[in-house]
Design a protein around this motif. Structure first.
Motif, PDB file in Angstrom:
ATOM      1  N   ASP A  87       0.718  -1.551  -0.059  1.00 34.01           N
ATOM      2  CA  ASP A  87       0.169  -0.318  -0.124  1.00 34.01           C
ATOM      3  C   ASP A  87       1.019   1.237   0.234  1.00 34.01           C
ATOM      4  OD1 ASP A  87      -2.277  -1.870   0.116  1.00 34.01           O
ATOM      5  OD2 ASP A  87      -2.173  -1.864   1.988  1.00 34.01           O
ATOM      6  N   ASN A  88       2.147   1.219  -0.046  1.00 33.34           N
ATOM      7  CA  ASN A  88       2.783   2.019   0.196  1.00 33.34           C
ATOM      8  C   ASN A  88       4.478   2.443  -0.234  1.00 33.34           C
ATOM      9  OD1 ASN A  88       2.757   3.676   3.338  1.00 33.34           O
ATOM     10  ND2 ASN A  88       2.097   1.109   3.357  1.00 33.34           N
ATOM     11  N   TYR A  89       4.445   0.891  -1.027  1.00 37.38           N
ATOM     12  CA  TYR A  89       5.306   1.864  -2.161  1.00 37.38           C
ATOM     13  C   TYR A  89       4.823   1.163  -3.637  1.00 37.38           C
ATOM     14  CZ  TYR A  89       8.923  -0.359  -5.478  1.00 37.38           C
ATOM     15  OH  TYR A  89       9.510  -0.401  -6.328  1.00 37.38           O
ATOM     16  N   GLN A  90       5.157   2.184  -4.421  1.00 37.59           N
ATOM     17  CA  GLN A  90       5.220   2.409  -5.637  1.00 37.59           C
ATOM     18  C   GLN A  90       5.729   2.707  -6.947  1.00 37.59           C
ATOM     19  OE1 GLN A  90       1.743   3.873  -7.190  1.00 37.59           O
ATOM     20  NE2 GLN A  90       3.157   3.465  -8.585  1.00 37.59           N
ATOM     21  N   PRO A  91       6.188   1.594  -7.928  1.00 40.97           N
ATOM     22  CA  PRO A  91       6.705   1.195  -8.659  1.00 40.97           C
ATOM     23  C   PRO A  91       7.418   2.452  -9.211  1.00 40.97           C
ATOM     24  CG  PRO A  91       5.591  -0.982  -8.718  1.00 40.97           C
ATOM     25  CD  PRO A  91       5.277   0.400  -7.899  1.00 40.97           C
ATOM     26  N   PRO A  92       8.389   3.178  -9.600  1.00 37.58           N
ATOM     27  CA  PRO A  92       8.505   4.103 -11.011  1.00 37.58           C
ATOM     28  C   PRO A  92       7.690   3.184 -12.064  1.00 37.58           C
ATOM     29  CG  PRO A  92      10.574   3.354  -9.790  1.00 37.58           C
ATOM     30  CD  PRO A  92       9.993   2.410  -9.261  1.00 37.58           C
ATOM     31  N   LYS A  93       7.090   4.928 -12.869  1.00 39.92           N
ATOM     32  CA  LYS A  93       6.111   4.376 -14.461  1.00 39.92           C
ATOM     33  C   LYS A  93       7.173   3.826 -14.916  1.00 39.92           C
ATOM     34  CE  LYS A  93       1.906   6.883 -12.142  1.00 39.92           C
ATOM     35  NZ  LYS A  93       1.054   7.525 -12.222  1.00 39.92           N
ATOM     36  N   GLN A  94       6.417   3.368 -15.888  1.00 38.36           N
ATOM     37  CA  GLN A  94       7.812   3.712 -17.310  1.00 38.36           C
ATOM     38  C   GLN A  94       7.399   4.416 -18.412  1.00 38.36           C
ATOM     39  OE1 GLN A  94       9.763   1.246 -18.068  1.00 38.36           O
ATOM     40  NE2 GLN A  94       9.367   0.274 -16.105  1.00 38.36           N
ATOM     41  N   PRO A  95       8.185   4.720 -19.538  1.00 36.80           N
ATOM     42  CA  PRO A  95       9.372   6.018 -18.951  1.00 36.80           C
ATOM     43  C   PRO A  95       8.141   7.292 -18.661  1.00 36.80           C
ATOM     44  CG  PRO A  95      10.225   5.013 -20.964  1.00 36.80           C
ATOM     45  CD  PRO A  95       8.485   4.737 -20.913  1.00 36.80           C
ATOM     46  N   VAL A  96       8.750   8.201 -17.712  1.00 36.84           N
ATOM     47  CA  VAL A  96       8.047   9.333 -17.268  1.00 36.84           C
ATOM     48  C   VAL A  96       8.327  10.551 -18.132  1.00 36.84           C
ATOM     49  CG1 VAL A  96       7.353  10.912 -16.009  1.00 36.84           C
ATOM     50  CG2 VAL A  96       8.467   8.618 -15.147  1.00 36.84           C
ATOM     51  N   LYS A  97       8.264  11.583 -19.115  1.00 33.69           N
ATOM     52  CA  LYS A  97       8.421  12.464 -19.699  1.00 33.69           C
ATOM     53  C   LYS A  97       7.810  14.043 -19.274  1.00 33.69           C
ATOM     54  CE  LYS A  97      10.066   9.670 -22.705  1.00 33.69           C
ATOM     55  NZ  LYS A  97      11.615   9.494 -23.217  1.00 33.69           N
ATOM     56  N   ARG A 127       4.580  10.155  -6.165  1.00 30.88           N
ATOM     57  CA  ARG A 127       4.516   8.955  -5.599  1.00 30.88           C
ATOM     58  C   ARG A 127       6.064   8.833  -6.414  1.00 30.88           C
ATOM     59  NH1 ARG A 127       0.388   4.860  -3.690  1.00 30.88           N
ATOM     60  NH2 ARG A 127       2.177   4.123  -2.622  1.00 30.88           N
ATOM     61  N   PHE A 128       7.137   7.721  -5.166  1.00 28.83           N
ATOM     62  CA  PHE A 128       7.888   7.101  -6.230  1.00 28.83           C
ATOM     63  C   PHE A 128       8.496   6.270  -5.084  1.00 28.83           C
ATOM     64  CE2 PHE A 128      12.903   7.261  -7.297  1.00 28.83           C
ATOM     65  CZ  PHE A 128      12.117   7.050  -8.767  1.00 28.83           C
ATOM     66  N   GLY A 129       8.351   4.903  -5.169  1.00 31.18           N
ATOM     67  CA  GLY A 129       9.503   4.197  -3.939  1.00 31.18           C
ATOM     68  C   GLY A 129       8.578   4.617  -3.048  1.00 31.18           C
ATOM     69  N   LEU A 130       8.531   4.614  -1.414  1.00 28.71           N
ATOM     70  CA  LEU A 130       8.394   4.747  -0.790  1.00 28.71           C
ATOM     71  C   LEU A 130       7.852   6.141  -0.534  1.00 28.71           C
ATOM     72  CD1 LEU A 130       9.219   1.851   1.555  1.00 28.71           C
ATOM     73  CD2 LEU A 130       7.715   1.855   0.969  1.00 28.71           C
ATOM     74  N   GLY A 131       8.549   7.191  -1.762  1.00 27.94           N
ATOM     75  CA  GLY A 131       8.504   8.429  -1.320  1.00 27.94           C
ATOM     76  C   GLY A 131       7.187   8.829  -1.745  1.00 27.94           C
ATOM     77  N   VAL A 132       7.144   9.984  -1.392  1.00 25.48           N
ATOM     78  CA  VAL A 132       5.803  11.189  -1.393  1.00 25.48           C
ATOM     79  C   VAL A 132       6.755  12.443  -1.820  1.00 25.48           C
ATOM     80  CG1 VAL A 132       3.472  12.063  -0.446  1.00 25.48           C
ATOM     81  CG2 VAL A 132       3.965   9.340  -0.748  1.00 25.48           C
ATOM     82  N   ASN A 162      17.731   6.807 -13.385  1.00 23.44           N
ATOM     83  CA  ASN A 162      17.588   7.212 -14.496  1.00 23.44           C
ATOM     84  C   ASN A 162      16.167   7.333 -15.166  1.00 23.44           C
ATOM     85  OD1 ASN A 162      17.843   3.843 -11.611  1.00 23.44           O
ATOM     86  ND2 ASN A 162      18.936   3.699 -13.586  1.00 23.44           N
ATOM     87  N   ILE A 163      15.533   8.161 -14.245  1.00 24.53           N
ATOM     88  CA  ILE A 163      14.023   8.386 -14.944  1.00 24.53           C
ATOM     89  C   ILE A 163      14.719  10.191 -15.978  1.00 24.53           C
ATOM     90  CG2 ILE A 163      12.352   9.713 -14.494  1.00 24.53           C
ATOM     91  CD1 ILE A 163      12.223   8.092 -12.226  1.00 24.53           C
ATOM     92  N   LEU A 164      15.342  10.735 -15.196  1.00 24.10           N
ATOM     93  CA  LEU A 164      15.986  11.853 -16.217  1.00 24.10           C
ATOM     94  C   LEU A 164      16.581  11.596 -17.570  1.00 24.10           C
ATOM     95  CD1 LEU A 164      17.506  13.981 -12.883  1.00 24.10           C
ATOM     96  CD2 LEU A 164      14.903  14.319 -14.241  1.00 24.10           C
ATOM     97  N   ALA A 165      17.537   9.506 -17.184  1.00 26.10           N
ATOM     98  CA  ALA A 165      18.103   9.103 -18.370  1.00 26.10           C
ATOM     99  C   ALA A 165      17.499   9.134 -19.484  1.00 26.10           C
ATOM    100  CB  ALA A 165      18.989   8.202 -17.838  1.00 26.10           C
ATOM    101  N   GLU A 166      16.249   8.482 -19.032  1.00 28.63           N
ATOM    102  CA  GLU A 166      15.256   7.927 -19.860  1.00 28.63           C
ATOM    103  C   GLU A 166      14.817   9.172 -20.718  1.00 28.63           C
ATOM    104  OE1 GLU A 166      12.655   6.012 -17.356  1.00 28.63           O
ATOM    105  OE2 GLU A 166      13.565   4.092 -17.233  1.00 28.63           O
ATOM    106  N   ASP A 167      14.878  10.101 -20.576  1.00 27.14           N
ATOM    107  CA  ASP A 167      14.243  11.440 -20.338  1.00 27.14           C
ATOM    108  C   ASP A 167      15.014  12.460 -21.124  1.00 27.14           C
ATOM    109  OD1 ASP A 167      11.920  12.867 -21.898  1.00 27.14           O
ATOM    110  OD2 ASP A 167      12.344  14.187 -19.947  1.00 27.14           O
ATOM    111  N   GLY A 168      16.157  11.788 -21.802  1.00 22.32           N
ATOM    112  CA  GLY A 168      17.334  12.247 -22.642  1.00 22.32           C
ATOM    113  C   GLY A 168      18.308  13.480 -22.091  1.00 22.32           C
ATOM    114  N   TYR A 169      18.591  13.122 -20.353  1.00 16.60           N
ATOM    115  CA  TYR A 169      19.427  13.838 -19.818  1.00 16.60           C
ATOM    116  C   TYR A 169      20.690  13.587 -19.804  1.00 16.60           C
ATOM    117  CZ  TYR A 169      16.139  16.890 -17.626  1.00 16.60           C
ATOM    118  OH  TYR A 169      15.630  18.069 -16.832  1.00 16.60           O
TER     119      TYR A 169
END
Length: 556
Positions: free
Chosen positions: A214-224, A518-523, A316-323
């Motif tokens: 209920d508290n863990y949110q897997p990172p979504k594929q890829p976020v732009k 939400r990201f991992g256990l973070g909000v 990882n998220i930034l790299a997927e978005d071209g960083y």
């Protein structure tokens, strides 16, 4: 500074020394009772003074019912002194063996406390697995000498005890002789080392009210994100927020204190379980999960090809978005698995090994690596280089000159002292405040488009250093530093929300415009949703421990 608090090794040395002298005296003068009585009297007076100092220290420290860190150390000294005294009363083999165990406990706890500042915790087994390659071992030379002398004295004491007490043990046994042995067993059980080990390894059942799923949110594929802001994130080594407090440390960090007024600053960033040392602080803030690998079947983390490969991080998220992502540190790349973590999470790493040679003249090194002034100078050059290319980028930097147990001041800043300059740690913090703020000012000048967001955070709270006594007197004010400086886009203010480093990564991404709450256990702290610290309050550490079995999935 008071005896019993700041000169613990002297007291432990004295205990061993008197025990050795007693052993020798009994061996030499065993037929002269008056010498025995005199020695017993001197030893009793010493123990009485020792116990008085320790108990006085505890009473002075304890303003509430909470057991603060130094109190546990005082308790460890008291228990060992009582075990020593009981050995003199009952010189049998069981008492001798219990005394040996008590001595090992005391030495290990003294070592743990001086490494972590809190005693035995999860950082110790982690570093036992990853090794200490890259650590500034020479910085702990006093502790190494202390431990070496303690071990030598302990072995010497054990030899004389065994030779003069145990070998000459009579066959006469009394009921009263068993009482000290029982008391020694009780004292062994209540040693703070046992409590800390229990807290580190204890199994906590998952609370139905706080389930991992209920508290863990897997990172979504890829976020732009259409808007590509650049990011500069500085992890200031052990630079906690209390150093900005004018009442406790007046003018210690005036530049960061001023920067806070111009930034969005979070004043209640708690250090929760699994985030309390450098790689744990970085991993938890990047991925939103605590760092835990104690119970893995493969105990040699140094042999793993990757580090937390099954969970995404900010990189990882930034790299997927071209960083283009780079991470810069002046310390060796392999320490605590930093290189494997960063390379697994979208970063190109620059460390002691591959920073340009022109920055690495002999005078620019401390025991932990390249001094911060040169590391930040290299980071500035990298910022210019990346800015000239048509690609969004992030630069993350980890400083080292405020590392426990003392800290370092780069040679070019030796004259920049805090007050009378007697405290090396405070000097290092004062210079670090200047270097970080000057670096930020340089970045702001270069950022002509005003599209670079700057983040400053602690990697963790301060471990044992030269101001620990002051820090321990203000436990309720100890919080991690976390501020976002982007005045053209984010209004300056201080947020008092209870939070932890688990929320930092998703908050930074959210501030950059990514649609993540939400990201991992973070909000995200920009959202209205309660984060884990707000939901669990004082239970956060136990809740995180109850999810240990789920953390292994990030390694497989």
């Amino acid at each position: 500074n008071k005896l019993g608090q700041d000169t613990p090794t002297f007291l432990i040395y004295s205990l061993h020394f008197l025990l050795i002298m007693f052993s020798i005296s009994v061996a030499v003068f065993q037929k002269k009772i008056r010498y025995k009585k005199l020695i017993y009297s001197i030893l009793s007076v010493f123990y009485a003074c020792f116990l008085y100092l320790q108990i006085s220290s505890i009473i002075e420290n304890e303003t509430t019912l909470r057991i603060i860190t130094h109190t546990k150390l005082n308790i460890s000294y008291i228990l060992f002194s009582l075990v020593c005294f009981l050995l003199l009363i009952n010189r049998g083999k069981p008492a001798f063996y219990f005394w040996l165990i008590a001595g090992v406990q005391s030495i290990l706890y003294y070592l743990s406390f001086n490494l972590t500042g809190t005693g035995f915790n999860e950082s110790i087994p982690f570093h036992l697995k990853t090794g200490i390659k890259g650590a500034g071992i020479g910085d702990f030379y006093k502790l190494i000498i202390d431990i070496s002398l303690l071990v030598a004295l302990f072995v010497f004491s054990a030899f004389f005890c065994f030779k003069n007490f145990i070998k000459k043990e009579t066959k006469q046994k009394t009921i009263n002789a068993k009482i000290p042995v029982f008391l020694m067993l009780v004292l062994l059980v209540f040693n703070p080392l046992n409590y800390d080990i229990y807290q580190t390894y204890k199994v906590v059942d998952e609370d139905p009210k706080f389930l991992f799923k209920d508290n863990y949110q897997p990172p979504k594929q890829p976020v732009k994100n259409e808007t590509k802001y650049n990011l500069v994130w500085i992890y200031a080594e052990a630079f906690e927020r209390i150093y900005l407090n004018q009442d406790i440390f007046p003018d210690l960090a005036p530049n960061l204190a001023q920067l806070e007024k111009e930034s969005l600053s979070f004043s209640n960033v708690h250090q929760v379980w699994g985030t309390g040392w450098t790689i744990a602080g970085i991993a938890s803030s990047q991925c939103g999960v605590p760092l835990y690998a104690v119970g893995r079947e493969n105990n040699d983390l140094d042999q793993l090809p990757s580090f937390l490969p099954k969970i995404k991080g900010v990189g990882n998220i930034l790299a997927e978005d071209g960083y283009k992502n780079i991470f810069i540190q002046g310390s060796p790349k392999a320490f605590a698995g930093n290189d494997k973590f960063l390379e697994s999470h979208g970063f190109q790493m620059f460390s002691l090994e591959n920073i340009d040679e022109k920055y690495k003249t002999p005078r620019n090194f401390s025991r932990w690596g390249l001094n911060d002034d040169k590391t930040l100078e290299f980071a500035k050059a990298k910022y210019k280089e990346l800015k000239s290319k048509n690609q969004p980028f992030s630069i993350m930097i980890s400083t080292i000159n405020t590392h426990s147990p003392r800290g370092f001041v780069p040679p070019d800043f030796k004259k920049k002292k805090y007050k009378n300059g007697q405290n090396v740690t405070l000097n290092a913090l004062h210079v670090s405040d200047y270097l970080i703020s000057e670096f930020i000012n340089e970045i702001k000048k270069l950022d002509t488009e005003k599209n670079t967001m700057i983040v400053i955070s602690s990697d963790h709270l301060t471990m044992r250093n030269m101001v620990s006594e002051t820090l321990e007197r203000h436990p309720d004010l100890r919080r991690n530093l976390f501020m976002i400086h982007f005045p053209n886009k984010i209004s300056p203010r201080i947020s008092e929300r209870n939070t932890s480093s688990l929320d930092e990564g998703v908050t930074v991404l959210n501030a950059m415009g990514y649609p993540l709450e939400r990201f991992g256990l973070g909000v995200s702290l920009f959202s209205n949703e309660k984060n884990l610290k707000e939901k669990t309050q004082n239970k956060t550490d136990d809740i995180l421990k109850s999810w240990k079995k789920y953390y292994f999935q990030f390694w497989e």
